[in-house]
Design a protein around this motif. Sequence first.
Motif, PDB file in Angstrom:
ATOM      1  N   ASP A 196     -62.521 -22.083 -61.921  1.00  0.00           N
ATOM      2  CA  ASP A 196     -62.666 -20.621 -61.927  1.00  0.00           C
ATOM      3  C   ASP A 196     -62.710 -20.061 -63.347  1.00  0.00           C
ATOM      4  OD1 ASP A 196     -59.877 -21.553 -61.736  1.00  0.00           O
ATOM      5  OD2 ASP A 196     -59.369 -19.427 -61.894  1.00  0.00           O
TER       6      ASP A 196
ATOM      7  N   TYR B  16     -45.534 -23.249 -52.486  1.00  0.00           N
ATOM      8  CA  TYR B  16     -46.651 -22.456 -53.011  1.00  0.00           C
ATOM      9  C   TYR B  16     -46.756 -21.070 -52.358  1.00  0.00           C
ATOM     10  CZ  TYR B  16     -48.492 -26.838 -55.036  1.00  0.00           C
ATOM     11  OH  TYR B  16     -48.674 -28.012 -55.734  1.00  0.00           O
TER      12      TYR B  16
ATOM     13  N   TYR C 203     -52.997 -20.412 -55.808  1.00  0.00           N
ATOM     14  CA  TYR C 203     -53.057 -21.498 -54.816  1.00  0.00           C
ATOM     15  C   TYR C 203     -53.826 -21.035 -53.574  1.00  0.00           C
ATOM     16  CZ  TYR C 203     -51.541 -25.714 -52.338  1.00  0.00           C
ATOM     17  OH  TYR C 203     -51.515 -26.915 -51.658  1.00  0.00           O
TER      18      TYR C 203
ATOM     19  N   LEU D  62     -62.072 -30.090 -58.332  1.00  0.00           N
ATOM     20  CA  LEU D  62     -61.705 -28.738 -58.738  1.00  0.00           C
ATOM     21  C   LEU D  62     -60.528 -28.890 -59.691  1.00  0.00           C
ATOM     22  CD1 LEU D  62     -61.915 -25.620 -58.224  1.00  0.00           C
ATOM     23  CD2 LEU D  62     -60.229 -25.963 -56.409  1.00  0.00           C
TER      24      LEU D  62
END
Length: 350
Positions: free
Chosen positions: A69, A123, A129, A36
């Motif tokens: 994405d 994060y 995230y 990813l």
Amino acid sequence: STESKPIDTSHQSPVVSRPPELTPSGDRINATFVTLARNNDIWEIAKSIRQVEDRFNRNHHYDWVFLNDQPFDDTFKKITTSLVSGKTHYGLIPKDHWSYPEWIDQNKAKKVREDMKERKIIYGDSESYRHMCRYESGFFFRHELMLNYEYYWRVEPSIQLFCDISFDPFRYMKENNKKYSFVLSLYEYFETIPTLWDSVQKFASANPQHIAEDNSMGFLSDDGGKTYNKCHFWSNFEVGSLEWLRSDAYIDYFTSLDKDGGFFYERWGDAPVHSIAAGLLLKKEEIHFFNEIAYYHVPFTHCPTGEQTRLDLKCHCNPSDNFDWKGYSCTSRYFQINNIPKPEGYEKEE
Ligand code: GDP
Ligand code: MN
């Protein structure tokens, strides 16, 4: 990768060396690397790929699936295709796998992010995230590009591999009936998962049929399941079974957790989510520790225990960087609950 254009070799030296192919391509099992990444991760993922290829895949040519994405740009595709010795595939993540489910109160989620920002939780203020962690927890294995594969190996940007991988980890998983594997384990930050264990317990009591009898509860809990000890396998490295992740047990588990909202109202990571699933839905012996795979992801190193192993595999990690037997690692616990001896030489490296 396939290249159909003729290449002008007139300026090259006449001896073009290609490494010998140790494993005929017909020996591959049905497996893929999966990453990813964002377009701007290109140079960091390039480093990772180069090492995976040099230490392993140049001899096997496994495929590599890239997911994002946003659409991958031409540079990302061109560079990665040139580096990967197998076929590359590029997938766009469908919107409904990377957005808020309708039951999530987005105002509440926003307030949580603001609060976590003040509390300086890692994060904690990031929306993307959280989508990433939820995607890795519940969706990557159902992307249409992944559906035809049985096993996956997750690779992140900026990782290092320090030793030759002289065997095929995918094949090892298949032939030994392993479903999940790890090289590093540690304790999770409690602030990111305060109600995760409550959610798991709710799932477990509603779905006793999904809980394995000989599970790894002892890895996850010090009091027989009352509380979570925060141990988890570090999921930025994983070799695992996609069919397990696509099973009713795992899907019911993820769906139940997702309904409770902790991916957005807290900051549940895919590492504890995968690890608890592996610990409770799988039989103990279906989880494997790869001592031979030497690995770094900031800030931890797994350098194989055992000098002979390191020499045989031409390792270039410093054994004193090995995290396995240090206080903040959970790997000793894995050996204890499975009643298996630690790799030879571990006392010297404690
Ligand atoms: P860390 O290892 O927990 O510090 O998180 P990373 O920044 O390495 O992110 C984990 C993985 O998700 C890496 O493979 C990243 O490239 C990827 N990733 C993180 N955020 C995004 C995002 O917003 N979009 C995409 N496409 N990938 C992401
Ligand atoms: Mn990372």
